[in-house]
Motif scaffolding. Sequence first.
Motif, mmCIF file in Angstrom:
data_model
loop_
_atom_site.group_PDB
_atom_site.id
_atom_site.type_symbol
_atom_site.label_atom_id
_atom_site.label_comp_id
_atom_site.label_asym_id
_atom_site.label_seq_id
_atom_site.Cartn_x
_atom_site.Cartn_y
_atom_site.Cartn_z
ATOM 1 N N TYR A 267 0.912 -1.290 -0.079
ATOM 2 C CA TYR A 267 -0.086 -0.032 -0.066
ATOM 3 C C TYR A 267 0.842 1.264 0.012
ATOM 4 O O TYR A 267 0.706 2.380 -0.539
ATOM 5 C CB TYR A 267 -1.016 -0.005 1.072
ATOM 6 C CG TYR A 267 -1.900 -1.060 0.935
ATOM 7 C CD1 TYR A 267 -2.797 -1.237 -0.370
ATOM 8 C CD2 TYR A 267 -2.545 -2.063 2.044
ATOM 9 C CE1 TYR A 267 -3.454 -2.359 -0.520
ATOM 10 C CE2 TYR A 267 -3.264 -3.114 1.682
ATOM 11 C CZ TYR A 267 -3.688 -3.209 0.383
ATOM 12 O OH TYR A 267 -4.711 -4.183 0.328
ATOM 13 N N PHE A 315 -1.578 -18.122 3.847
ATOM 14 C CA PHE A 315 -2.717 -19.113 3.910
ATOM 15 C C PHE A 315 -2.369 -20.479 3.646
ATOM 16 O O PHE A 315 -3.014 -21.566 4.221
ATOM 17 C CB PHE A 315 -3.774 -18.645 2.943
ATOM 18 C CG PHE A 315 -4.540 -17.450 3.167
ATOM 19 C CD1 PHE A 315 -4.693 -17.081 4.413
ATOM 20 C CD2 PHE A 315 -5.201 -16.607 2.189
ATOM 21 C CE1 PHE A 315 -5.310 -16.002 4.571
ATOM 22 C CE2 PHE A 315 -6.101 -15.661 2.396
ATOM 23 C CZ PHE A 315 -6.062 -15.240 3.671
ATOM 24 N N THR A 338 -11.290 0.493 -1.730
ATOM 25 C CA THR A 338 -10.666 0.817 -3.187
ATOM 26 C C THR A 338 -11.496 1.047 -4.352
ATOM 27 O O THR A 338 -11.439 1.842 -5.344
ATOM 28 C CB THR A 338 -9.691 -0.463 -3.606
ATOM 29 O OG1 THR A 338 -8.941 -1.032 -2.452
ATOM 30 C CG2 THR A 338 -8.758 -0.166 -4.618
ATOM 31 N N GLY A 339 -12.793 0.439 -4.256
ATOM 32 C CA GLY A 339 -13.795 0.608 -5.322
ATOM 33 C C GLY A 339 -14.310 2.012 -5.353
ATOM 34 O O GLY A 339 -14.506 2.728 -6.234
ATOM 35 N N ILE A 395 0.062 -15.741 -9.009
ATOM 36 C CA ILE A 395 0.358 -14.598 -8.135
ATOM 37 C C ILE A 395 1.225 -13.652 -8.844
ATOM 38 O O ILE A 395 1.084 -12.309 -8.651
ATOM 39 C CB ILE A 395 1.256 -15.375 -6.868
ATOM 40 C CG1 ILE A 395 0.369 -16.250 -6.318
ATOM 41 C CG2 ILE A 395 1.696 -14.162 -5.799
ATOM 42 C CD1 ILE A 395 -0.765 -15.819 -5.407
ATOM 43 N N ILE A 399 0.812 -9.635 -9.000
ATOM 44 C CA ILE A 399 1.933 -8.655 -8.584
ATOM 45 C C ILE A 399 2.106 -7.699 -9.584
ATOM 46 O O ILE A 399 2.118 -6.279 -9.388
ATOM 47 C CB ILE A 399 3.177 -9.351 -8.319
ATOM 48 C CG1 ILE A 399 3.152 -10.460 -7.527
ATOM 49 C CG2 ILE A 399 4.214 -8.339 -8.221
ATOM 50 C CD1 ILE A 399 4.536 -11.146 -7.266
ATOM 51 N N LEU A 403 1.248 -3.836 -9.386
ATOM 52 C CA LEU A 403 2.504 -3.195 -9.492
ATOM 53 C C LEU A 403 2.891 -2.380 -10.725
ATOM 54 O O LEU A 403 3.479 -1.157 -10.744
ATOM 55 C CB LEU A 403 3.802 -3.954 -9.017
ATOM 56 C CG LEU A 403 3.687 -3.875 -7.428
ATOM 57 C CD1 LEU A 403 4.797 -5.192 -6.842
ATOM 58 C CD2 LEU A 403 4.161 -2.807 -6.799
ATOM 59 N N VAL C 63 -16.932 -1.594 -14.644
ATOM 60 C CA VAL C 63 -15.883 -0.529 -14.747
ATOM 61 C C VAL C 63 -15.300 -0.123 -15.855
ATOM 62 O O VAL C 63 -15.466 1.282 -16.307
ATOM 63 C CB VAL C 63 -14.743 -1.142 -13.679
ATOM 64 C CG1 VAL C 63 -13.605 -0.014 -13.757
ATOM 65 C CG2 VAL C 63 -14.903 -1.077 -12.339
HETATM 66 C C1 HEA Z 1 0.778 -2.510 -5.171
HETATM 67 C C2 HEA Z 1 0.774 -3.501 -4.827
HETATM 68 C C3 HEA Z 1 -0.192 -4.440 -4.444
HETATM 69 C C4 HEA Z 1 -1.596 -3.879 -4.343
HETATM 70 C C5 HEA Z 1 -2.307 -2.605 -4.349
HETATM 71 C C6 HEA Z 1 -2.204 -5.267 -3.753
HETATM 72 C C7 HEA Z 1 -3.589 -5.224 -3.247
HETATM 73 C C8 HEA Z 1 -4.183 -6.317 -3.104
HETATM 74 N N1 HEA Z 1 -3.634 -7.596 -2.917
HETATM 75 FE FE1 HEA Z 1 -1.710 -8.270 -3.425
HETATM 76 N N2 HEA Z 1 0.199 -8.588 -3.546
HETATM 77 C C9 HEA Z 1 1.024 -7.661 -4.048
HETATM 78 C C10 HEA Z 1 0.965 -6.395 -4.406
HETATM 79 C C11 HEA Z 1 -0.176 -5.752 -4.282
HETATM 80 N N3 HEA Z 1 -1.293 -6.243 -3.737
HETATM 81 C C12 HEA Z 1 2.237 -8.421 -3.932
HETATM 82 C C13 HEA Z 1 3.784 -8.023 -4.589
HETATM 83 C C14 HEA Z 1 2.098 -9.788 -3.757
HETATM 84 C C15 HEA Z 1 2.941 -10.850 -3.709
HETATM 85 C C16 HEA Z 1 4.219 -10.965 -2.605
HETATM 86 C C17 HEA Z 1 5.026 -12.112 -2.879
HETATM 87 O O1 HEA Z 1 4.558 -13.273 -2.295
HETATM 88 O O2 HEA Z 1 6.113 -12.055 -3.609
HETATM 89 C C18 HEA Z 1 0.597 -9.765 -3.317
HETATM 90 C C19 HEA Z 1 0.041 -10.986 -2.763
HETATM 91 C C20 HEA Z 1 -1.264 -11.014 -2.530
HETATM 92 C C21 HEA Z 1 -1.801 -12.180 -1.847
HETATM 93 C C22 HEA Z 1 -0.899 -13.459 -1.429
HETATM 94 C C23 HEA Z 1 -1.038 -14.480 -2.563
HETATM 95 C C24 HEA Z 1 -0.191 -15.604 -2.157
HETATM 96 O O3 HEA Z 1 1.182 -15.444 -1.998
HETATM 97 O O4 HEA Z 1 -0.614 -16.664 -1.796
HETATM 98 C C25 HEA Z 1 -2.928 -11.714 -1.585
HETATM 99 C C26 HEA Z 1 -3.983 -12.622 -0.965
HETATM 100 O O5 HEA Z 1 -4.952 -12.433 -0.383
HETATM 101 C C27 HEA Z 1 -3.292 -10.587 -2.130
HETATM 102 C C28 HEA Z 1 -4.530 -9.862 -2.056
HETATM 103 C C29 HEA Z 1 -4.705 -8.620 -2.304
HETATM 104 C C30 HEA Z 1 -6.067 -7.706 -2.268
HETATM 105 C C31 HEA Z 1 -7.149 -8.068 -1.671
HETATM 106 C C32 HEA Z 1 -5.715 -6.427 -2.556
HETATM 107 C C33 HEA Z 1 -6.636 -5.378 -2.483
HETATM 108 O O6 HEA Z 1 -5.966 -4.136 -2.031
HETATM 109 C C34 HEA Z 1 -6.943 -5.236 -4.026
HETATM 110 C C35 HEA Z 1 -8.235 -4.060 -3.888
HETATM 111 C C36 HEA Z 1 -8.943 -3.534 -5.212
HETATM 112 C C37 HEA Z 1 -10.001 -3.936 -6.086
HETATM 113 C C38 HEA Z 1 -10.920 -5.133 -5.395
HETATM 114 C C39 HEA Z 1 -10.257 -3.440 -7.233
HETATM 115 C C40 HEA Z 1 -11.110 -2.371 -7.401
HETATM 116 C C41 HEA Z 1 -12.656 -2.472 -6.627
HETATM 117 C C42 HEA Z 1 -13.675 -2.356 -7.125
HETATM 118 C C43 HEA Z 1 -13.953 -2.079 -8.699
HETATM 119 C C44 HEA Z 1 -14.885 -2.596 -6.268
HETATM 120 C C45 HEA Z 1 -15.629 -3.795 -6.373
HETATM 121 C C46 HEA Z 1 -14.808 -5.210 -6.212
HETATM 122 C C47 HEA Z 1 -15.423 -6.268 -5.426
HETATM 123 C C48 HEA Z 1 -16.578 -6.235 -4.894
HETATM 124 C C49 HEA Z 1 -14.237 -7.370 -5.539
HETATM 125 N N4 HEA Z 1 -2.097 -10.056 -2.484
#
Ligand code: HEA
Lengths: 538, 301, 424
Positions: A267, A315, A338-339, A395, A399, A403, C63
């Motif tokens: 974030y 998990f 975020t939405g 994943i 990412i 990103l 969207v």
């Molecule tokens: C900028 C970087 C960034 C951002 C913003 C996010 C955002 C989110 N990430 Fe992500 N994530 C990473 C970077 C990021 N992630 C990285 C680098 C990893 C891997 C790390 C590694 O292992 O190397 C990772 C891994 C990762 C995992 C682990 C996976 C695994 O290794 O097993 C999970 C699991 O829950 C997850 C969830 C989420 C969720 C729920 C969001 C939420 O914040 C997203 C929210 C946004 C939306 C949902 C879209 C807009 C919303 C709408 C349009 C509204 C309507 C939507 C719904 C009703 C669904 N992310």
Amino acid sequence: MQVENTHAATNVPHHHDGHHGHERHWLLSWLMTTDHKRIGIMYLWTSFIFFLIGGAMTFVIRAQLMSHQNTLVSPDFYNQMMTMHATVMIFLAIIPAITGFGNLALPLHLGARDVAFPRLNALGFWLVPAGGLVVCSSFFLGGASENGWTAYPPLASNQYSPGLGVDLWIFGLHLLGTSSITGGLNFIVTIFNMRAPGLTLHKMSLFSWSWLVTSWLQVIATPVLAGAITMLLFDRNLGTSFFRPENGGDPILFQHLFWFYSHPAVYIMILPVFGIVSQVVPAFSKKRIFGYLPIAYSSVAIGFFGLLVWAHHMFATGLSPWFLTIFMLITMAIAVPTGIKIFSWIATMWGGIVDFTTPMLFCIGFIAFFTIGGLSGIMQSAIPFDIQVSGTYFIVAHIHYVLFAGSVMGLYAGLYYWLPKMSGRMYSERLGQAHFWLTTIFMNFAFFPMHYLGLQGMPRRVAYYAPQFEQVNYWISISVFILGTAQLLVIANLIYTLKWGKKVENDPWNHHPDTRTFEWEISSPPPHYNFETLPVVR
Amino acid sequence: MSAHSHHDTTPGSAVAAGAVDPHVLEHEIASIFPLFTSFGTGLFLLGCAANWNSIAWGKGAIVLGLVVMIAAMTGWWTELVRDNKLDETTLIGTPEAARKGLHVGFGFFIGSEVMFFAAFFAYYFYARAIAPTWPPENFHLPWAPALINTALLVTSGFFYMIGEHRVANHQPKGITLFWMSLALVFGFVFLGIQVIEWADLMHEGFTITDGAIGTSFYLLTGFHGLHVIIGAIFITVVTFRIAFNHFTPTKHFAMTAAGWYWHFVDVVWIGLVVVLYLYDYFRDMVGWSKPVAHAMSQFLV
Amino acid sequence: MQQSLLKPSVLLANLLLAWGVLFSSDTLAAPFWFVDTVTPYGDQVNFTYQLMVWISIAILVAVEVALVVALIKFRKKPGDRREPETWSHNTRLELIWTIIPVILLVIILVPTMKGVMMLADVPKSPSLTLEVVGRQFFWEYRYPDLNVQFNSSMRMGNQPQEPLHIPVNQTIKVVFTAADVIHSWWVPAFGIQQMTTPGNLAQIPLTVTKVGEYEGACAYLCGAYHGAMNIKVKAVEQAEFDAWIKTKVAGAPLTPINEIGRIGAPHPKLDIQKGGEQSKEKPQGAVDKTIASVPVQSSTASPEVSAKQQTPSIDPVVMAKHGEAIYSARCAACHQTNGAGVPGAIPPLAGAEQVNGDDETFARILLKGLTNEPIKVKGVDYKGLMPAFSDLSDEELASVMTYARASWGNNGKAVSPELVKSLR
Ligand code: HEA
Ligand code: HEA
Ligand code: CUA
Ligand SMILES: [Cu+2]
């Protein structure tokens, strides 16, 4: 912005020769500078160079993956590339880039002459190249870390990864983390304390809001990462047993501590970018931002929830499902704020006059494709599905949609938006548009098929894989080569701008008064100390 | 478009309170020390890594890095002390606002330190939660030095408060210096006792490599000790600045900051004594905690 | 092809073609690219996934459509004399886009929570328990009730891989741990992946409902050959399973699974600092929560294990025979049944200097393992990463060494258990 700003600022001529006894040599004046704009520019250059280095590493990664048992590089070297790609991109490209824009624009948005602690700010900057050198020197001292950017023990312990690589990785992160903490402190105080008279929190720009939340996250979460990697360092070198199961430790603990930082870190990498989008979209829709307060407070919600979701990266570890369920629920909740942002941006365009300049295009790309990454994130937050795809290319797809389609595209929007302000010259719109289209198209070609690979059974972080995935990988690689080459257009455009770009006035974008922040009221580039007279907001 | 018409105020027409000549300011505030501090630290850490991996030039890099780092930081602090006035009045409108900024900033800095310690405390609770028995049988940390040390630190903090109060009320500096020295001496005695305790324990064969208990004991007390050392240096500087009349009743932020730091070190110590030394003595008395702990572990595992 | 690729038009056409393949009826036959699942739990995951994809597509379409319409409708046109609108709020709209996502998330949660409950439902007294131990870079499989243990091998080096066998249509309990670093056992068709962490036990229920062979892979980075650490599982009828298990002889006594991750490789720095007193360290804190709560599947009752206590055999022929069983269980995964190793990764034993040289060097390698000590074998450099086998008894180690010396054209010299003992 609802700012009525009549006596804002003035143009102090750039060089008052003889005003002060002697001028410093230009190089020394940069090395010694505490001017937030110069520091911002140095952050941006540093980050861009590291972005190219981190990107060049993906060329090695993708070349190796073009066939399933390729012997192009050794698997050890592959793992070094993969680890350093992520480390460089996260800690040396994206985080310095957001901090660069923060430095550049935050004091201007607040109507301040500089950040609160200018020298501390300089320290924060110089720690980045220092940390970068420490991390990257490992290549010349027996090999970099091979453990992925997550560096889980026991693999990262001395038994399985002896040598300097991991130690230097840890020390480098110490330096970069310190930079993050000092930067965060500085911005918090700047925002709380240095707003122009009359500029209340509820009137300041959304970019400032995003930084307010980000800087809190930096100060709260980064020290925990420092603690975690310090423990790893001591396990490696002093024989402590934090994470050594044979001696009363537990490798799982490292994961808790690491993700307590590294989830908020994602974030940290996206909130300021949300902030940039919240500036650029209204600017080029010529319309006031829709839902100012909901956007501001959704950042607060994301930041707050973001501190409580770390175990969604764990998990598949086999922890109690009931314990993990809590983390799943909080993670899912983040979709709502975020939405709100996504929809508010679209509503901002609605009824406006949308001008498709390069920064606006990148914002549109951001909204269109970051959403894919967000949605796959929500899918991953569902425990049973995440267990299936954890550690796979699904994943990797997530990412890069968050990103690359997220942070990097949003940062490009910021770059093109503020480039005229920084340099006093206009970039080439043609090159900018070409850069946008090539990036958007090949970004999708490169990263979308990764969902397929992950779902079908290809793990991530592999130098070899099962033969049935060869074709898809081959085409991903080709797309990546084009995507990477397209980034050279940025270099071309920067050269063009600095050499031939048309000189610009205070506000080359003709902001609608409702959307204009202070920086567009002063010269381009702005004078030292920005405002001869502090602007007053009524 | 209309906005452009607002822009032709003449430079320097209205100089508000705190406005400055940008060039003078840039010239005086610019500093080469951040650069040298960063690269010095980098070199030092590079040396540490090399040295730990038995590379010959490691020691050289450590020494060189330390020299650069210490020189740069000394230069920086010297500048800070010299420019005390500058920092507080120029960039941020009024001196009051500037001081508020310093307070908020230092507060958050201590917050980040709290989070750093939180990581180690988290380790401690985690380790004892997964251990079959805790503390290991026949293992008792001697509590006497811990209690003496608690008294020392708390008293030292109290002396410091007297000193600060005197500075704030413009009382004669001779006696202020006496209280400050006393605060400092108590801090050093604390460190001395700590060193002796470590030496004793190591002599008995209890070392950092002795599993979770060794790790948690030495790392928690070690990091705390490190912070005591930093705090002591800070207080030393402050004491000298009192001697040199740097502070006034309204302007003595360095003193406030050192005080906060010292109290923070104090609080961490008390937390540490409670969990590391005392809790196990009283554990069996708090019978009610058992069902709660059990329920928790059922849920979490 | 490589030549013409340089032409942009050809390249783009090829790329689109490749994308066409991704979205062809072939791949979409498995809806949205999900694999065919063969366990009830996997089906649940599959269903959850399908639901989430539909919801995601709906959101994405909403969207993108809103975005595109906004852009087209309100784009700046040449000679545009419009004034931009001035509103910046719409409470009804904002409520809608706050509440609808919440509803959608709640919908997603229903099948998700069912999946979580299925996952948590590990049978208390399963008909069969399977233990999986991750090791660099192969899997050790054990049937503790049957005292059977064997190792899989990695994909490099073309030798046939013996699949893990499990009976269909019954719920077995699978217990996981790792001996060295973290691995993750992933078979997509089962819808399940489980990380294996040294010092921790994890357990899941597994019910395969369809006979067949399934492929999987190690899904957590475990070192250089992580990508080659694949999985093969054969789900068979009970009768076939019984027949297969009979062909397996218990070659080596099983260490209880909760002890495996606690052995650990020697810490290089500690060896220097403490003069190799590693083993003397107090075991305090050495059992964790998960392990304590799992009943230990004791293997000490097996005849093979009690054989351990008998007087060591000194007959080289008997030793080599015994050694062969140990070899195939513990060593063949990496060094291969024919002792040829894996080119570039695992050194050969056939004709190796270290095998045919003095007894002590050979025995030390087995007892202490190699922790990244680069090693040259038959003129080729290897990284020198091998687990220590100090869990085997003196007699067993001597046997396996004797077997290795007696095979593949090696020098045939026997090794005595006393020698091994003297080196411990
Ligand atoms: C900028 C970087 C960034 C951002 C913003 C996010 C955002 C989110 N990430 Fe992500 N994530 C990473 C970077 C990021 N992630 C990285 C680098 C990893 C891997 C790390 C590694 O292992 O190397 C990772 C891994 C990762 C995992 C682990 C996976 C695994 O290794 O097993 C999970 C699991 O829950 C997850 C969830 C989420 C969720 C729920 C969001 C939420 O914040 C997203 C929210 C946004 C939306 C949902 C879209 C807009 C919303 C709408 C349009 C509204 C309507 C939507 C719904 C009703 C669904 N992310
Ligand atoms: C901010 C973060 C960020 C960014 C921007 C990127 C950008 C890219 N990433 Fe990265 N990536 C990660 C963060 C990021 N990545 C993370 C966190 C991981 C997980 C690592 C782990 O598992 O631990 C990962 C892993 C990862 C993998 C998986 C590796 C594996 O699991 O084995 C792959 C594979 O294709 C990949 C590819 C790419 C590509 C093609 C880009 C492209 O977008 C890059 C495009 C840019 C360029 C190509 C630059 C242009 C450069 C040139 C044209 C060369 C000129 C050079 C000089 C002059 C020096 N990334
Ligand atoms: Cu084993 Cu990856
Ligand atoms: Cu996360």
